[in-house]
Design a protein around this motif. Sequence first.
Motif, PDB file in Angstrom:
ATOM      1  N   ILE A  62       0.834  -1.204   0.000  1.00 46.37           N
ATOM      2  CA  ILE A  62       0.000   0.000   0.000  1.00 46.37           C
ATOM      3  C   ILE A  62       0.866   1.250   0.000  1.00 46.37           C
ATOM      4  CG2 ILE A  62      -1.648   1.313   1.394  1.00 46.37           C
ATOM      5  CD1 ILE A  62      -2.871  -1.412   2.173  1.00 46.37           C
ATOM      6  N   ARG A  63       1.987   1.220   0.694  1.00 46.45           N
ATOM      7  CA  ARG A  63       2.907   2.360   0.681  1.00 46.45           C
ATOM      8  C   ARG A  63       3.321   2.692  -0.751  1.00 46.45           C
ATOM      9  NH1 ARG A  63       6.389   0.319   3.618  1.00 46.45           N
ATOM     10  NH2 ARG A  63       5.860   1.318   5.620  1.00 46.45           N
ATOM     11  N   SER A  64       3.718   1.672  -1.507  1.00 45.81           N
ATOM     12  CA  SER A  64       4.135   1.894  -2.892  1.00 45.81           C
ATOM     13  C   SER A  64       2.977   2.362  -3.763  1.00 45.81           C
ATOM     14  CB  SER A  64       4.729   0.602  -3.465  1.00 45.81           C
ATOM     15  OG  SER A  64       5.944   0.279  -2.820  1.00 45.81           O
ATOM     16  N   MET A  65       1.805   1.763  -3.576  1.00 45.16           N
ATOM     17  CA  MET A  65       0.630   2.179  -4.349  1.00 45.16           C
ATOM     18  C   MET A  65       0.317   3.656  -4.138  1.00 45.16           C
ATOM     19  SD  MET A  65      -2.013  -0.987  -3.740  1.00 45.16           S
ATOM     20  CE  MET A  65      -2.078  -2.382  -4.855  1.00 45.16           C
ATOM     21  N   PHE A  66       0.281   4.067  -2.879  1.00 45.23           N
ATOM     22  CA  PHE A  66      -0.084   5.444  -2.568  1.00 45.23           C
ATOM     23  C   PHE A  66       0.956   6.441  -3.076  1.00 45.23           C
ATOM     24  CE2 PHE A  66      -3.134   4.742   1.276  1.00 45.23           C
ATOM     25  CZ  PHE A  66      -3.991   4.034   0.441  1.00 45.23           C
ATOM     26  N   ARG A  67       2.215   6.040  -3.104  1.00 48.19           N
ATOM     27  CA  ARG A  67       3.268   6.933  -3.598  1.00 48.19           C
ATOM     28  C   ARG A  67       3.270   7.017  -5.122  1.00 48.19           C
ATOM     29  NH1 ARG A  67       8.577   5.163   0.055  1.00 48.19           N
ATOM     30  NH2 ARG A  67       7.849   6.037   2.048  1.00 48.19           N
ATOM     31  N   ASP A  68       3.005   5.900  -5.774  1.00 49.71           N
ATOM     32  CA  ASP A  68       3.195   5.816  -7.227  1.00 49.71           C
ATOM     33  C   ASP A  68       2.034   6.375  -8.034  1.00 49.71           C
ATOM     34  OD1 ASP A  68       5.517   4.506  -6.562  1.00 49.71           O
ATOM     35  OD2 ASP A  68       4.809   2.508  -7.134  1.00 49.71           O
ATOM     36  N   ILE A  69       0.824   6.251  -7.520  1.00 49.55           N
ATOM     37  CA  ILE A  69      -0.378   6.451  -8.334  1.00 49.55           C
ATOM     38  C   ILE A  69      -1.059   7.767  -7.990  1.00 49.55           C
ATOM     39  CG2 ILE A  69      -2.625   5.491  -8.941  1.00 49.55           C
ATOM     40  CD1 ILE A  69      -1.441   2.723  -8.135  1.00 49.55           C
ATOM     41  N   SER A  96      -1.441  12.123   2.169  1.00 49.85           N
ATOM     42  CA  SER A  96      -1.045  12.595   3.497  1.00 49.85           C
ATOM     43  C   SER A  96      -0.924  11.461   4.508  1.00 49.85           C
ATOM     44  CB  SER A  96      -2.074  13.609   4.023  1.00 49.85           C
ATOM     45  OG  SER A  96      -3.310  12.986   4.298  1.00 49.85           O
ATOM     46  N   PHE A  97      -1.158  10.231   4.067  1.00 50.99           N
ATOM     47  CA  PHE A  97      -1.156   9.105   4.990  1.00 50.99           C
ATOM     48  C   PHE A  97       0.239   8.494   5.090  1.00 50.99           C
ATOM     49  CE2 PHE A  97      -2.007   4.371   5.468  1.00 50.99           C
ATOM     50  CZ  PHE A  97      -2.077   4.425   6.843  1.00 50.99           C
ATOM     51  N   PRO A  98       0.896   8.575   6.252  1.00 49.72           N
ATOM     52  CA  PRO A  98       2.228   7.983   6.415  1.00 49.72           C
ATOM     53  C   PRO A  98       2.108   6.500   6.777  1.00 49.72           C
ATOM     54  CG  PRO A  98       1.636   9.187   8.398  1.00 49.72           C
ATOM     55  CD  PRO A  98       0.473   9.316   7.461  1.00 49.72           C
ATOM     56  N   VAL A  99       2.367   5.627   5.838  1.00 48.82           N
ATOM     57  CA  VAL A  99       2.240   4.185   6.086  1.00 48.82           C
ATOM     58  C   VAL A  99       3.447   3.713   6.890  1.00 48.82           C
ATOM     59  CG1 VAL A  99       1.927   1.918   5.055  1.00 48.82           C
ATOM     60  CG2 VAL A  99       1.024   3.937   3.893  1.00 48.82           C
ATOM     61  N   LEU A 100       3.205   3.277   8.107  1.00 50.15           N
ATOM     62  CA  LEU A 100       4.272   2.796   8.977  1.00 50.15           C
ATOM     63  C   LEU A 100       4.258   1.281   9.120  1.00 50.15           C
ATOM     64  CD1 LEU A 100       4.049   5.488  11.809  1.00 50.15           C
ATOM     65  CD2 LEU A 100       5.517   5.491   9.789  1.00 50.15           C
ATOM     66  N   SER A 101       3.076   0.698   9.085  1.00 51.77           N
ATOM     67  CA  SER A 101       2.958  -0.762   9.239  1.00 51.77           C
ATOM     68  C   SER A 101       3.453  -1.475   7.988  1.00 51.77           C
ATOM     69  CB  SER A 101       1.496  -1.146   9.501  1.00 51.77           C
ATOM     70  OG  SER A 101       1.009  -0.536  10.675  1.00 51.77           O
ATOM     71  N   LYS A 102       4.014  -2.646   8.187  1.00 52.63           N
ATOM     72  CA  LYS A 102       4.486  -3.446   7.063  1.00 52.63           C
ATOM     73  C   LYS A 102       3.475  -4.494   6.627  1.00 52.63           C
ATOM     74  CE  LYS A 102       9.351  -2.989   8.428  1.00 52.63           C
ATOM     75  NZ  LYS A 102      10.591  -3.713   8.823  1.00 52.63           N
ATOM     76  N   GLY A 103       2.581  -4.890   7.541  1.00 56.22           N
ATOM     77  CA  GLY A 103       1.674  -5.988   7.253  1.00 56.22           C
ATOM     78  C   GLY A 103       0.213  -5.599   7.351  1.00 56.22           C
ATOM     79  N   PHE A 104      -0.593  -6.541   7.892  1.00 53.08           N
ATOM     80  CA  PHE A 104      -2.045  -6.380   7.894  1.00 53.08           C
ATOM     81  C   PHE A 104      -2.532  -5.310   8.872  1.00 53.08           C
ATOM     82  CE2 PHE A 104      -1.725 -10.633   6.028  1.00 53.08           C
ATOM     83  CZ  PHE A 104      -2.630 -10.504   4.967  1.00 53.08           C
ATOM     84  N   ALA A 105      -1.680  -4.821   9.755  1.00 55.82           N
ATOM     85  CA  ALA A 105      -2.101  -3.772  10.691  1.00 55.82           C
ATOM     86  C   ALA A 105      -2.338  -2.440   9.985  1.00 55.82           C
ATOM     87  CB  ALA A 105      -1.060  -3.604  11.796  1.00 55.82           C
ATOM     88  N   VAL A 106      -2.072  -2.384   8.697  1.00 58.25           N
ATOM     89  CA  VAL A 106      -2.178  -1.115   7.966  1.00 58.25           C
ATOM     90  C   VAL A 106      -3.621  -0.612   7.949  1.00 58.25           C
ATOM     91  CG1 VAL A 106      -2.484  -2.189   5.691  1.00 58.25           C
ATOM     92  CG2 VAL A 106      -1.488   0.102   5.867  1.00 58.25           C
ATOM     93  N   GLU A 107      -4.628  -1.528   7.923  1.00 62.73           N
ATOM     94  CA  GLU A 107      -6.018  -1.084   7.944  1.00 62.73           C
ATOM     95  C   GLU A 107      -6.342  -0.360   9.245  1.00 62.73           C
ATOM     96  OE1 GLU A 107      -5.473  -4.325   6.937  1.00 62.73           O
ATOM     97  OE2 GLU A 107      -6.397  -4.536   4.948  1.00 62.73           O
ATOM     98  N   THR A 108      -5.829  -0.894  10.356  1.00 59.84           N
ATOM     99  CA  THR A 108      -6.014  -0.236  11.653  1.00 59.84           C
ATOM    100  C   THR A 108      -5.362   1.140  11.647  1.00 59.84           C
ATOM    101  OG1 THR A 108      -5.996  -2.401  12.733  1.00 59.84           O
ATOM    102  CG2 THR A 108      -5.635  -0.481  14.123  1.00 59.84           C
TER     103      THR A 108
END
Length: 310
Positions: A67-74, A162-174
């Motif tokens: 998701i980090r890559s998706m949000f940065r790239d698109i 504006s969303f800083p993705v810190l989680s690497k796994g499934f906790a990203v939804e939280t």
Amino acid sequence: MNKTAVLIPCYNEEKTIATVVRDFQKALPEADIYVYDNNSTDNSYKLAKDAGAIVRSEIRQGKGNVIRSMFRDIDADCYLMVDGDDTYSAHDAKRLCQEVFDGRADMVIGDRLSGAYLQENKRRFHGFGNKLVRFLINKLFRSNIQDIMTGYRAFSYDFVKSFPVLSKGFAVETEMTIHAVDKNFKISELTIDFKDRPAGSESKLNTYSDGARVLITIMSLFSEYKPLVFFNILSAISFIIAILLGLPVLIEFFQTGLVPRFPSLIVAGFLVIISLLLTITSIILNAVAKKHRQLFELYMYIISQKKGSR
């Protein structure tokens, strides 16, 4: 014309990925369908590409990294995120995206839990885990969200950038949910259809290990987003234990003039000091968190200016 991007994280979903791509092509013919393959060892990459998706690779393992890559790239006006396991219906896609396009929401949550999901879900303790996570976040962050862990969401450009993705796994939804609540983004929830995985398709989510990571993430983000409350709770606990240990010693001293239990008195003294330090820590970190919120609002202004020039 509004631009829509469908984002599909993918790891070993050869049984379902082509179906998901085709279903969303039909539901949103104007959208770009992106599949980010996360080191799949099956034919997911080829099947997604053959189905007509824009397929890219993310070598860092974990949904958060994808998701980090998706949000940065698109770049898009609306981002629709959906899992590649064919458990979410493409028929709900337009409803979710329309909430963003109409300006009613920066994050639209596809709510499984208000439907039949909890009754139909066959994974032991999975429903309990969803309820526990929902309870904790709603209580700690004073929200009223029904489905914290859903993988079906729509986002605005402002939220994504504006969303800083810190989680690497499934906790990203939280993490997404807490970020949206704390930063006062507009949130809406729509009840969606949810179905079991097709035969031969296996979930990548481990109820116990991934559940523990989610709970740790909640407490970590609680300490970061609301340090005044978090550290004052710890301070109060420390002070109460100090009173329970030290008060009997003081009562005995005033009655007899003797202090026979020095270890209890010493421990109580240390706990009072710890309580004071935690209170001071809460005040300092709360000032830092407030400054971060101020800087975030300035950053949102920059994002809005950039969006306007696209």
